[in-house]
Design an enzyme around this catalytic site. Structure first.
Site, mmCIF file in Angstrom:
data_model
loop_
_atom_site.group_PDB
_atom_site.id
_atom_site.type_symbol
_atom_site.label_atom_id
_atom_site.label_comp_id
_atom_site.label_asym_id
_atom_site.label_seq_id
_atom_site.Cartn_x
_atom_site.Cartn_y
_atom_site.Cartn_z
ATOM 1 N N ASN A 99 0.114 12.309 4.836
ATOM 2 C CA ASN A 99 0.304 10.054 5.432
ATOM 3 C C ASN A 99 1.913 11.088 6.567
ATOM 4 O O ASN A 99 2.903 9.880 6.999
ATOM 5 C CB ASN A 99 0.793 9.576 4.453
ATOM 6 C CG ASN A 99 -0.928 8.761 3.464
ATOM 7 O OD1 ASN A 99 -1.792 8.831 4.362
ATOM 8 N ND2 ASN A 99 -1.385 8.843 2.558
ATOM 9 N N HIS A 157 -5.953 -3.012 0.660
ATOM 10 C CA HIS A 157 -5.854 -1.846 -0.766
ATOM 11 C C HIS A 157 -5.998 -1.867 -1.927
ATOM 12 O O HIS A 157 -5.406 -2.799 -1.988
ATOM 13 C CB HIS A 157 -4.459 -0.968 -0.232
ATOM 14 C CG HIS A 157 -4.098 -0.187 -0.913
ATOM 15 N ND1 HIS A 157 -3.643 0.094 -1.928
ATOM 16 C CD2 HIS A 157 -3.807 1.301 -0.263
ATOM 17 C CE1 HIS A 157 -2.996 1.845 -2.415
ATOM 18 N NE2 HIS A 157 -3.392 2.453 -0.858
ATOM 19 N N GLU A 213 -3.668 -6.444 6.042
ATOM 20 C CA GLU A 213 -3.104 -5.086 5.880
ATOM 21 C C GLU A 213 -2.617 -4.918 7.891
ATOM 22 O O GLU A 213 -3.702 -5.541 8.351
ATOM 23 C CB GLU A 213 -3.524 -3.483 6.043
ATOM 24 C CG GLU A 213 -3.646 -3.294 3.753
ATOM 25 C CD GLU A 213 -4.879 -2.611 3.690
ATOM 26 O OE1 GLU A 213 -4.546 -3.205 2.457
ATOM 27 O OE2 GLU A 213 -4.731 -1.664 4.678
ATOM 28 N N SER A 225 -5.990 1.019 5.865
ATOM 29 C CA SER A 225 -6.084 3.018 5.104
ATOM 30 C C SER A 225 -7.351 3.324 5.302
ATOM 31 O O SER A 225 -6.635 4.338 5.553
ATOM 32 C CB SER A 225 -5.343 2.495 4.065
ATOM 33 O OG SER A 225 -6.480 2.021 3.026
ATOM 34 N N ASP A 283 1.180 -6.186 4.910
ATOM 35 C CA ASP A 283 1.290 -4.621 5.050
ATOM 36 C C ASP A 283 1.361 -3.552 5.720
ATOM 37 O O ASP A 283 0.294 -3.750 6.093
ATOM 38 C CB ASP A 283 0.144 -4.200 3.235
ATOM 39 C CG ASP A 283 0.869 -2.864 2.920
ATOM 40 O OD1 ASP A 283 0.895 -2.394 3.986
ATOM 41 O OD2 ASP A 283 0.371 -2.948 1.588
ATOM 42 N N HIS A 331 0.546 1.643 6.936
ATOM 43 C CA HIS A 331 0.367 2.884 7.595
ATOM 44 C C HIS A 331 0.683 2.562 9.406
ATOM 45 O O HIS A 331 1.118 3.533 9.988
ATOM 46 C CB HIS A 331 -0.668 2.701 8.147
ATOM 47 C CG HIS A 331 -1.288 3.420 6.562
ATOM 48 N ND1 HIS A 331 -1.884 4.933 6.268
ATOM 49 C CD2 HIS A 331 -2.341 2.735 5.541
ATOM 50 C CE1 HIS A 331 -2.258 4.695 5.332
ATOM 51 N NE2 HIS A 331 -2.661 4.414 4.604
ATOM 52 N N LYS A 352 4.226 7.074 3.402
ATOM 53 C CA LYS A 352 3.883 7.646 4.472
ATOM 54 C C LYS A 352 4.573 8.128 5.613
ATOM 55 O O LYS A 352 5.363 9.273 5.763
ATOM 56 C CB LYS A 352 3.167 6.975 5.417
ATOM 57 C CG LYS A 352 1.295 6.583 3.940
ATOM 58 C CD LYS A 352 1.062 5.504 3.927
ATOM 59 C CE LYS A 352 0.737 5.331 2.522
ATOM 60 N NZ LYS A 352 0.212 4.416 2.485
HETATM 61 C C1 LIG Z 1 -0.243 4.316 0.404
HETATM 62 C C2 LIG Z 1 -0.600 2.465 0.944
HETATM 63 C C3 LIG Z 1 -0.149 1.687 -0.650
HETATM 64 C C4 LIG Z 1 0.565 2.256 -1.961
HETATM 65 O O1 LIG Z 1 1.982 3.211 -1.786
HETATM 66 P P1 LIG Z 1 2.880 4.251 -2.248
HETATM 67 O O2 LIG Z 1 3.980 4.501 -1.599
HETATM 68 O O3 LIG Z 1 1.713 5.321 -2.264
HETATM 69 O O4 LIG Z 1 2.018 3.781 -3.881
HETATM 70 C C5 LIG Z 1 -0.079 -0.075 -0.346
HETATM 71 N N1 LIG Z 1 -1.012 -0.466 0.564
HETATM 72 C C6 LIG Z 1 -1.550 -0.026 1.585
HETATM 73 C C7 LIG Z 1 -1.490 -0.547 2.820
HETATM 74 C C8 LIG Z 1 -1.003 1.649 1.580
HETATM 75 O O5 LIG Z 1 -1.751 2.396 2.344
#
Ligand SMILES: *Cc1c(COP(=O)(O)O)cnc(C)c1O
Length: 389
Positions: free
Chosen positions: A50, A136, A181, A185, A210, A213, A241
């Protein structure tokens, strides 16, 4: 393991092995070239990380991380409310708030920790939570922990979301929260913030989006898809990421920040991020807005790669981002393809149930600005070879 009390573990593991879903860890070390790893002595081009902008190994990011490490030590010594708020924590929050044009930013130790604890602190057992079916796992866990009534609407189906709210009636609840989101993901497709925002407004619901990405990759100066969207009440970002480091943050109003500092267990009861991480994040947030060239290169790679895959007759579902799932179908074929690609010099993991639905096993390819055209071409050539087999 012997003994009746462990029977459940034996059974669960047997279950996973028999269904071809057993997961195990595979250690790698970073390779010499950016975007490569060494696995069992073999150098592989990493097409599943990522690290979309290649910042994890950026000299400026590493340098500032080391600088903060030397100045402040390895650990932050306590949680934020005890002695774990250094000036650098506050400075980073202020820098991000001004960058994202939000009243306030609050740091968290990881995206997983943030989603589980923030959502749990926002809702109670009298609340109604509506979550996209493909959110997620951390978002789902947060909703479950809150004890609110949880409904999952069909992926990106706003009519379904609206119907669910109507059917529930809006009056009996302490509050309504919509969880989504910006870039999903596993499928690499996007939500529709305009529609979600309009529904949130109509029903006086809290909109939680969220942006993990999209940050660094999409939106004005890579500031994500939640950027400057006033309808998003809580904009969530992660630092693991594009930022190339570790941690997460919520961009919110000052009063939501104060509320979380007072009521969010996942913020209160944990040691704050270590200085070396804060240093890396400080540098990454300087770099990201200016990385237009890298984003352009990445978008070109994405367009070219997806078109070529589709020409080959491979489905990438609704993806229009750097996350490109190549749908294979059954677990075993997806695993076989992943092994084949590794033999050809690529690290790409197979994603299988229960992470995705049965019959939609896939290899999930992620493109990064650090991939060269030649590397993308090489991957396409291998996929062609596999199809002809
Ligand atoms: C990667 C991800 C997370 C988790 O984040 P980390 O910091 O790796 O724990 C949460 N939400 C989404 C949408 C993600 O892609």
């Amino acid at each position: 393991m012997a003994g009746r009390k462990w029977k459940f573990i034996d059974n669960a593991l047997k279950n996973r092995r028999e269904s071809g879903q057993f997961r195990k860890l595979t250690p790698v070390i970073p390779g010499k070239e950016p975007g490569t790893v060494i696995k069992n002595g073999q150098e592989l081009i990493n097409f599943c990380s990522n690290d979309y902008l290649g910042l994890s190994a950026h000299p400026y990011v590493v340098e500032r991380s080391v600088e903060f490490l030397h100045k402040y030590g390895a650990g932050s010594t306590a949680s934020r409310l005890i002695s774990g708020t250094y000036d650098i924590h506050e400075q980073l929050e202020e820098k991000l708030a001004s960058l994202f044009k939000k009243e306030a930013v609050l740091l968290f130790n990881s995206g997983y920790q943030l989603n589980t604890s923030v959502i749990a602190s926002l809702a109670n057992r009298n609340s109604l939570i509506l979550a996209d079916r493909k959110v997620h796992n951390s978002i789902l866990q947060g909703a479950l922990l809150s004890n609110a009534e949880l409904k999952r609407y069909d992926h990106n189906d706003h009519d379904h979301l609206r119907a669910m709210i109507e059917e529930s009636g809006t009056t009996g609840y302490s509050r309504i929260i919509i969880l989504s989101e910006t870039v999903f993901s596993m499928d690499g497709d996007r939500n529709d913030l305009d529609k979600l925002g309009a529904i949130a407004e109509e029903y006086d619901a809290i909109l939680y989006s969220d942006d993990a990405h999209a940050l660094g990759v999409l939106g004005d100066r890579g500031l994500g898809l939640n950027y400057e969207n006033d309808r998003v009440d809580l904009s969530i970002g992660t630092f693991g990421k594009s930022f190339g480091a570790f941690g997460a943050f919520a961009s919110v109003s000052q009063s939501i920040k104060d509320y979380l500092i007072n009521y969010c267990g996942g913020f209160i009861y944990t040691t704050s991020l270590p200085p070396s991480v804060i240093g890396a994040l400080d540098a990454a947030s300087d770099l990201i807005p200016a990385m237009e060239e890298e984003r352009k290169q990445l978008q070109n790679n994405i367009r070219y790669f997806r078109n070529e895959l589709n020409e080959l007759g491979l489905s990438t579902v609704e993806s229009d981002t750097q996350i490109i799932p190549v749908i294979i179908g059954m677990e075993k074929e997806a695993l076989d393809l992943s092994v084949f690609l590794e033999e050809n010099g690529f690290m790409i993991t197979a994603i299988r149930p229960p992470t995705v639905e049965r019959g939609s096993s896939r290899v999930r390819i992620t493109l990064s600005a650090s991939h060269t055209e030649a590397q993308v071409e090489a991957l396409l050539a291998s996929l062609k070879k596999w199809i002809r087999k």
